[in-house]
Scaffold this motif. Sequence first.
Motif, PDB file in Angstrom:
ATOM      1  N   ASP A  78       0.823  -1.214   0.000  1.00  0.00           N
ATOM      2  CA  ASP A  78       0.000   0.000   0.000  1.00  0.00           C
ATOM      3  C   ASP A  78       0.854   1.259   0.000  1.00  0.00           C
ATOM      4  O   ASP A  78       0.505   2.248  -0.649  1.00  0.00           O
ATOM      5  N   TYR A  79       1.943   1.236   0.749  1.00  0.00           N
ATOM      6  CA  TYR A  79       2.849   2.387   0.813  1.00  0.00           C
ATOM      7  C   TYR A  79       4.208   1.957   0.274  1.00  0.00           C
ATOM      8  O   TYR A  79       4.846   1.037   0.775  1.00  0.00           O
TER       9      TYR A  79
ATOM     10  N   ASP B 289       1.361   8.504  -0.164  1.00  0.00           N
ATOM     11  CA  ASP B 289       0.277   7.551  -0.352  1.00  0.00           C
ATOM     12  C   ASP B 289       0.021   7.247  -1.827  1.00  0.00           C
ATOM     13  O   ASP B 289      -1.072   6.822  -2.202  1.00  0.00           O
TER      14      ASP B 289
ATOM     15  N   THR C 233       0.810   4.877  -3.837  1.00  0.00           N
ATOM     16  CA  THR C 233       0.445   3.519  -4.234  1.00  0.00           C
ATOM     17  C   THR C 233      -0.658   2.931  -3.346  1.00  0.00           C
ATOM     18  O   THR C 233      -0.966   1.739  -3.464  1.00  0.00           O
ATOM     19  N   ASP C 234      -1.272   3.746  -2.511  1.00  0.00           N
ATOM     20  CA  ASP C 234      -2.329   3.265  -1.631  1.00  0.00           C
ATOM     21  C   ASP C 234      -3.616   3.043  -2.428  1.00  0.00           C
ATOM     22  O   ASP C 234      -4.094   3.942  -3.119  1.00  0.00           O
ATOM     23  N   ASP C 235      -4.175   1.842  -2.322  1.00  0.00           N
ATOM     24  CA  ASP C 235      -5.440   1.467  -2.975  1.00  0.00           C
ATOM     25  C   ASP C 235      -5.379   1.506  -4.495  1.00  0.00           C
ATOM     26  O   ASP C 235      -6.424   1.632  -5.150  1.00  0.00           O
TER      27      ASP C 235
ATOM     28  N   GLY D  19      -6.546   5.001  -6.967  1.00  0.00           N
ATOM     29  CA  GLY D  19      -5.978   4.983  -5.631  1.00  0.00           C
ATOM     30  C   GLY D  19      -6.401   6.171  -4.793  1.00  0.00           C
ATOM     31  O   GLY D  19      -7.116   7.073  -5.236  1.00  0.00           O
TER      32      GLY D  19
ATOM     33  N   SER E 184      -0.388  -6.363   3.276  1.00  0.00           N
ATOM     34  CA  SER E 184      -0.909  -5.383   2.335  1.00  0.00           C
ATOM     35  C   SER E 184      -1.979  -6.015   1.464  1.00  0.00           C
ATOM     36  O   SER E 184      -1.871  -7.179   1.073  1.00  0.00           O
ATOM     37  N   SER E 185      -3.021  -5.236   1.154  1.00  0.00           N
ATOM     38  CA  SER E 185      -4.056  -5.697   0.226  1.00  0.00           C
ATOM     39  C   SER E 185      -3.646  -5.389  -1.205  1.00  0.00           C
ATOM     40  O   SER E 185      -3.191  -4.287  -1.494  1.00  0.00           O
TER      41      SER E 185
END
Length: 386
Positions: free
Chosen positions: A125-126, A150, A152-154, A169, A372-373
Amino acid sequence: MNFLVFGIILIEFCSAWRCTREKARIKELFRENEELKIERDQLAAGQDCTIYFDEIEEIKDENDKLNLKLELKEEEIRGLKLENEKLRGKLEDASPICTMEPTETEIETETSNGRLFVNFLVIPDYYDSSYLIKEDGSTSAATISAPTHDFTDDVKHALVKGQLYIFGGSSDNKKIARLDGCRFNELSARLNKNRRFGTETLSINSGSLALICFGYGDKSCETFDGTTAVTTFSATWTHSYGGLGIYRNQPATVGCSDARHKKAETLSSTGWSDLPDFSKRIYSHSIVGLDNESMLLFGGNISINWQTGIWQLKNDQWNKIGELAKSATAGSAFYSGRSIYYFGFSSTQRIDLNAEEELEKVELIGEPPKYSSYPVLFATTPDFCV
């Protein structure tokens, strides 16, 4: 009578005198006016004033020259800005010149049983927790950078023409970014819809396009060719967290997190059409298409329970063919060399297939250094960005 005559004579005299005086004054005014005209002409053409006017002209000429230089400088700046924009566009559209795409022999190593193992860059995610994973499951830190913490988060990812792209994201729901060397750079191209929770991505058309679909309550899809995102067919059903894979050489998706249905669909050149329903209401699973035109589904959630089941859709029939080594969900998968590498939320597993692409065994490689998802996966060399 004499007084009367005298008065008349006096009046006439005074009138004549006043007239003469007025005439003289008028003449004087005309004279002064002529002198003023002469002085004006002298000022315009005289020797002394010419020097003064010449100085004014020199100053005016110098001012004109400065204005011209300023205009040229502004034109030069505009030209430089235009050239900069052109170079920026070329940089976005061009392949990175500082790195070379690794060959298959560089990204794969042979294990003790003769099977090839792929070296992966894993971006959670991070991105500052990115790592490389080796054949024995050991990991080492990788140094990746991006515009925001953030970034690369979501996000969801896909390869297009051999390059790694991320989409949407939390930092920007419509962003498209590319990994250039060890840094993510955002492109000027934008997605057509907000993509964050529940979005799915897939490389299609032999890797020349990325398919980007779905979201909570969203049936829409679009494609990206490395330059532009274009809207394409929307699905019949919602498929948030329903995955995207390949079945019979066409994109396919199964289930949904918000609608909790069992529906499966496939995308052709004419739009989406139904596939056989899955047996359970499943979501957050992974889907992988095989060369024999079947499709595997594994992991995910049924209700709140993480799954171990490995299911296959073949000849339009669903069958359970095996189990994961450990229950898993919200993972990313990569198929190479008859092995599926599955990076779940809290475990890394390898699903080995035989030459006929039948299930051979499942091996637990280990736990990731950071849970991480849907981590971003990139097959690369074992020393990438160390």
